[in-house]
Scaffold this active site. Sequence first.
Site, mmCIF file in Angstrom:
data_model
loop_
_atom_site.group_PDB
_atom_site.id
_atom_site.type_symbol
_atom_site.label_atom_id
_atom_site.label_comp_id
_atom_site.label_asym_id
_atom_site.label_seq_id
_atom_site.Cartn_x
_atom_site.Cartn_y
_atom_site.Cartn_z
ATOM 1 N N ILE A 141 0.655 -0.948 0.040
ATOM 2 C CA ILE A 141 0.132 -0.276 0.190
ATOM 3 C C ILE A 141 0.937 1.175 0.219
ATOM 4 C CG2 ILE A 141 -0.160 0.448 2.644
ATOM 5 C CD1 ILE A 141 -3.328 0.529 1.998
ATOM 6 N N TYR A 201 -3.018 -8.555 17.241
ATOM 7 C CA TYR A 201 -1.731 -8.782 15.839
ATOM 8 C C TYR A 201 -1.999 -10.231 15.691
ATOM 9 C CZ TYR A 201 2.978 -9.165 13.803
ATOM 10 O OH TYR A 201 3.760 -10.030 13.120
#
Length: 278
Positions: free
Chosen positions: A48, A149
Amino acid sequence: MSLASKDPLDGVTARCHRILMTGAAGNLGKVLRDRLKRYADVVRLSDIADLGTAHAQEELVTCNLADPQAVHALVEGVDAIVHLGGVSVERPFEEILPANIQGTYNIYEAARRHGVKRVVFASSNHVIGFYKQGDMLDSDTVPRPDGYYGISKAFGEQMASFYFDRYGIETVSLRIGSSFPEAKDRRMLITWLGYDDLEQLIKRSIFVPDVGNLIVYGASANRDRWWDNGKAERLGFKPVESSEQFRAKVESVPPLPADDPAGWYQGGAFVKAGPFGD
Ligand code: NAI
Ligand code: 15L
């Protein structure tokens, strides 16, 4: 040489036409960017974030992993996927969800639809981060994630399991310890994975035949261990680096105070991140 010690890459051409690496603008992506060219005619690099300019053998694709159509297009024409992309530290669930959970689902769905047969998934030691330091774990140890996470990485490992059982897509999930230029603290003397060993693991995870759905730990040949990495023998992985070179420097600094949970658990400081947004 006995059969047991035969390298599973013997007789295998460790090269294919096109490898996709997600997360290519990140720390490990930058390390692997040139190294992967040894194993493919073309390396498709995606993130990204900005990837700079394309060099020889490279295709650059800006792509948000949370976007299913974009990921579908990203995966077309690749032989294997090295999936590093996503949030790589403990963050609020709202940040983890699109990048790591939706993103990993998008990668597997695109792999299924395009007939890609091998994924290397960058999992993490934070899948088992709430086990005590000194506990000896292996690939079959029940996860005890140390945050959102770690949960997202456990989810990725389960995605890999399902896509193998249902669709025959093979995955090696690498529970990477700490892959940095140096081991920076006492915990990392145990969890450290050097970059040459990382490359060896990735190469073997792409090319060793018939791995099925495999979970292995990513650590170098460090003096002390918390992980029995017997399953990595399936890959013929033999780490050649060691954190010993960093011991004197690390141990010249005082240890963590005895009441700091970062010194109790395998996940280190991740166990005390959050809560977020209170
Ligand atoms: P990093 O944070 O430097 O790189 C991750 C990359 O993913 C970044 O370039 C980021 O822009 C990209 N990314 C984030 N969200 C995205 C999205 N929605 N769409 C597309 N790209 C997105 O992390 P690093 O250190 O390079 O680690 C690579 C992988 O290995 C990560 O999956 C991480 O969780 C895993 N890992 C790394 C360890 C280490 O010691 N470096 C240890 C354990 C696991
Ligand atoms: C990870 O999973 C992270 O991505 C990395 O930045 C380090 O924090 C590493 O684990 C670690 O536990 O040292």
